[in-house]
Design a protein around this motif. Sequence first.
Motif, short mmCIF file in Angstrom:
data_model
loop_
_atom_site.label_atom_id
_atom_site.label_comp_id
_atom_site.label_asym_id
_atom_site.label_seq_id
_atom_site.Cartn_x
_atom_site.Cartn_y
_atom_site.Cartn_z
N ARG A 1 36.04 60.70 -23.35
CA ARG A 1 35.69 59.59 -22.62
C ARG A 1 36.88 58.99 -21.98
NH1 ARG A 1 32.22 57.73 -25.42
NH2 ARG A 1 30.39 58.50 -24.09
N ASP B 1 36.38 50.42 -37.98
CA ASP B 1 35.15 51.28 -37.93
C ASP B 1 35.03 52.35 -36.69
OD1 ASP B 1 34.46 49.47 -35.75
OD2 ASP B 1 32.70 48.73 -36.42
N GLN C 1 34.23 51.76 -33.71
CA GLN C 1 33.58 51.43 -32.57
C GLN C 1 34.32 50.68 -31.33
OE1 GLN C 1 30.09 52.50 -32.83
NE2 GLN C 1 31.19 53.31 -34.60
N SER D 1 33.72 49.41 -25.86
CA SER D 1 32.89 49.98 -26.80
C SER D 1 33.12 51.57 -26.84
CB SER D 1 31.32 49.98 -26.59
OG SER D 1 30.55 50.63 -27.18
N VAL D 2 33.33 52.13 -27.96
CA VAL D 2 34.12 53.62 -27.83
C VAL D 2 32.67 54.48 -27.25
CG1 VAL D 2 34.42 55.52 -29.21
CG2 VAL D 2 35.84 53.46 -29.46
N ASP D 3 31.40 53.88 -28.03
CA ASP D 3 30.14 54.66 -27.58
C ASP D 3 29.87 55.14 -26.25
OD1 ASP D 3 29.85 55.18 -30.37
OD2 ASP D 3 28.24 53.56 -30.48
N ASP D 4 29.95 53.92 -25.25
CA ASP D 4 29.57 54.17 -23.92
C ASP D 4 30.62 53.71 -23.12
OD1 ASP D 4 29.59 51.44 -24.33
OD2 ASP D 4 27.41 51.08 -24.30
N GLN E 1 33.83 45.06 -23.33
CA GLN E 1 33.56 44.03 -24.38
C GLN E 1 34.17 42.63 -23.88
OE1 GLN E 1 32.00 44.88 -28.34
NE2 GLN E 1 33.35 43.29 -29.04
#
Length: 347
Positions: A120, A144, A146, A161-164, A168
Motif C-alpha cells: 500500500r 497494534d 492498525q 489507517s493501515v487497512d485501507d 485519520q
Amino acid sequence: MARARSAAALAAAVLVTGLGGCGEADRPEPDPGGGTGGGTAGASVPFELVLTDDVAVSPDGRRVLADCWEGICTWDVATGTLTLVPDRNQVAVAPDWSTVATVDGGDVVLEGLPDGAPVRTFRGLDDAEVTDGSPVTAVAFSPDGQLLAAAGLDGRVVVWSVDDGAEQAAFTAAYAPQTLVFSPDGSRLALAGGGPVEVRDTADGQAVATVQGSGEAGALAWFPDGRALLGPGAGDVPTVWEAPAFEPVEELPGVRLHELAVSPDGRTVAVTAFDTTAVRLWRPRALAGAGGVRSLVGHVADPGAVAFAPDGTRLYSVAADDGVRAWDVASGRPVARTFEVPEGPDR
C-alpha cells in the motif's frame, strides 16, 4: 526498539535531508576511504556497516533487524547468523514483521518482508521545496499495527489507517519531528527531535500536551501501561514524565540522551548516550520502586538504538562497526554469542 522511529540515514551516511534518499537511485555509493559518495565535495561523512538509528526484535524473539550499508540485515538470535536482503532499506517495521515501511519522495510505501512486494502507498507529505531526496523525516506504526504515522520537513504529520490507507488525522507541528511514537493503546502520538516534546490525539490531531522544558533529542518511548513517557529533558537528560499532565518525575543526570527503550514490564530503561560505548540499564524509582543504574560494557564503537526481547530477558544494541550485541538483562552481562557483521566495501 519497540518504537518504529525515523531512519535519518538510509545508506551508510548521515544525511542532512532527514529520510531523503530512500529510493535506490538515491542510495549513496560506499567509499572505500570510509565515507560515501554523493556527499558534499571535500567533506567526510561517517561510514556505518550497520546503521545505528533503529533496531527491532521479531514478535517471537528469534530475529533481530537493522539496516546495513548494503540492505536490510536480519540476524538469527540463536546462532548470530546474518541474512541480508540486498538493495533495500526501511524506516519502520510493522509490529507483526509482515511489512516494512519505505519512502518514495513524499509517499510512504509498505512492502512485504522479506519479498519486497508492494502492499500500500500512503500519500500526503509531498513538499515542493524538496527537489532532491524525500521530505519525510519520521515514520511509525502503532503497537497494534492498525495505524501508520509519518512527518515531513514542513512539520506536517499524517496518521493513516493501515487497512485501507484512509487518512485519520493530520496536523502541523511547530517543527519537523525526527521521532514519532504511538502510545500503547494507539490513542496518542508523541513527537520529538527539533523542539519541545509534543503529545497529540491520533483521532483528530489535537494537542494533548506540550512538555515544557523538554530537550530536542530525537528519542522517545512510552511505558507499556501508557502512564508515563520517557524522553529528552533539559539538556537532553533522560527524563520521565507522568501522564496525563506530563510533569517530570525523575531524570538520569549526567547523561546526554542518544537512544532508549523501555522493557516490556516497564521497570527497566535501556539508554545509550553520546560519546560513550556503554549501554546503561536504568530503573527509575518513580516507576520501578527500587531504582539503580548499571553499565553494560562491550561495544567497540558508540552504540545507538536498543531494543528488548519480547520476554524482557535480553537486550539488543547496535553500533556502526561492531554491529549487534546481546545482553542478559538480569545479570547485565554480554550474551556469549557473536552476531555476524556485514562485510564492508573494501573487504
